[in-house]
Design a protein around this motif. Structure first.
Motif, PDB file in Angstrom:
ATOM      1  N   ARG A  96      -6.854-105.641   2.435  1.00 55.25           N
ATOM      2  CA  ARG A  96      -5.520-105.095   2.653  1.00 55.25           C
ATOM      3  C   ARG A  96      -4.787-105.871   3.740  1.00 55.25           C
ATOM      4  O   ARG A  96      -5.366-106.224   4.770  1.00 55.25           O
ATOM      5  N   GLY A 143      -0.564-101.866   6.515  1.00 55.60           N
ATOM      6  CA  GLY A 143      -1.064-100.499   6.489  1.00 55.60           C
ATOM      7  C   GLY A 143      -0.541 -99.696   7.653  1.00 55.60           C
ATOM      8  O   GLY A 143       0.242-100.185   8.475  1.00 55.60           O
ATOM      9  N   HIS A 185      -2.455-105.350  11.673  1.00 56.26           N
ATOM     10  CA  HIS A 185      -2.991-105.713  10.367  1.00 56.26           C
ATOM     11  C   HIS A 185      -2.825-107.215  10.140  1.00 56.26           C
ATOM     12  O   HIS A 185      -2.117-107.898  10.905  1.00 56.26           O
TER      13      HIS A 185
END
Length: 291
Positions: free
Chosen positions: A193, A196, A205
């Protein structure tokens, strides 16, 4: 020392605090939340010619369980950290370590959820996310990975030739660690990912860190991954071009018809052709970067 004797001596070693760590052994098999396992596609790599099994890695508040696999009788091997999915160090992750060891690497997969709980024993993915992975601080993970690198060097491996790879949750961590540790030479992030929610556990992130990457990362993503929208992958590609020298040397490869977890050979999401291609890209990436 036989592996079981080594294991027992480590568990009983002074300073091993069972109160600090919920997970003190890896057990065997696949995580409950991944059942039923697709036995017809699950890859099984034997340990012939390897030193493979559970070890204890000293960390700042005790000793953390990990899985280690390396060619027997060899020193100064390059190190590859293997970071698990949300399911922890179950059989699939251990097998990935053995695959790397067969190719001449000292592979270490730490149980990074050791203080939060054992995701392998939980049969609900939402429960794993809420109770364990969602409460595992990035800062703790970075420190634990640093400890694994130091431990590998103390075992005679060449921690100066350091790589990292991770899957899903571990793919995100791969990006973060390549921004954290200047000793890393290369990272390979499988469908990690990129953006987020920001909170006390995950303050930043991968998309926030392209200016800080210290090692080039190869990102392997699926075009049909409903959990990682294509626009975030495309935004990451653009950000990498404006990032640090290591970011500009990074690459993202998209498998148009692959879902999330396409390398996970024990799950229905497995796509053999893409998984094999991604594995070859991983090996080339590590070797090209001196790992």
């Amino acid at each position: 020392m036989p592996q079981d004797a080594e294991f027992a001596s480590l568990v009983d070693a002074p300073g091993f605090d069972r109160r600090s760590f919920i997970v003190t052994a890896l057990g065997a098999g696949f995580a409950l939340a991944t059942q039923p396992v697709a036995a017809q596609t699950a890859i099984v790599t034997d340990a012939a010619g390897l030193v493979a099994g559970e070890v204890r890695v000293p960390v700042r508040d005790g000793q953390m369980v990990a899985y280690r696999a390396a060619p027997a009788g060899q020193q100064k091997l390059p190190v590859v950290l293997v970071v698990s999915e949300i399911f922890g160090v179950h059989e699939y992750i251990r097998d990935v370590c053995r695959r790397l060891a067969k190719l001449g690497y000292f592979a270490v997969a730490p149980e990074l959820f050791a203080r939060q709980g054992d995701p392998r024993s939980i049969d609900s993915i939402p429960d794993i996310l809420a109770r364990i992975t969602g409460r595992t601080p990035d800062a703790q993970v970075m420190a634990d990975l640093d400890a694994c690198v130091a431990w590998a060097g103390a075992q005679g491996a060449d921690a100066g030739r350091l790589g990292i790879t991770g899957f899903c949750w571990g793919g995100r961590i791969t990006w973060l660690y390549c921004a954290h540790n200047p000793a890393v030479r290369a990272g390979v992030a499988w469908y990690g990912r990129l953006v987020g929610a920001v909170n006390e556990f995950t303050p930043r992130h991968p998309a926030d860190l392209t200016g800080e990457l210290k090692a080039p990362v190869l990102g392997l993503y699926g075009g049909l991954d409903t959990g990682i929208p294509l626009d975030t992958v495309e935004a990451m590609e653009s950000a990498l071009k404006r990032g640090s020298p290591a970011a500009r040397a990074s690459e993202i490869h998209l498998y148009d018809n692959a879902p999330h977890a396409f390398h996970a050979d024990y799950r229905p999401s497995y796509r053999r052709e893409d998984a094999v291609d991604g594995w070859q890209r991983l090996l080339s990436w590590l070797r090209d970067k001196g790992v």
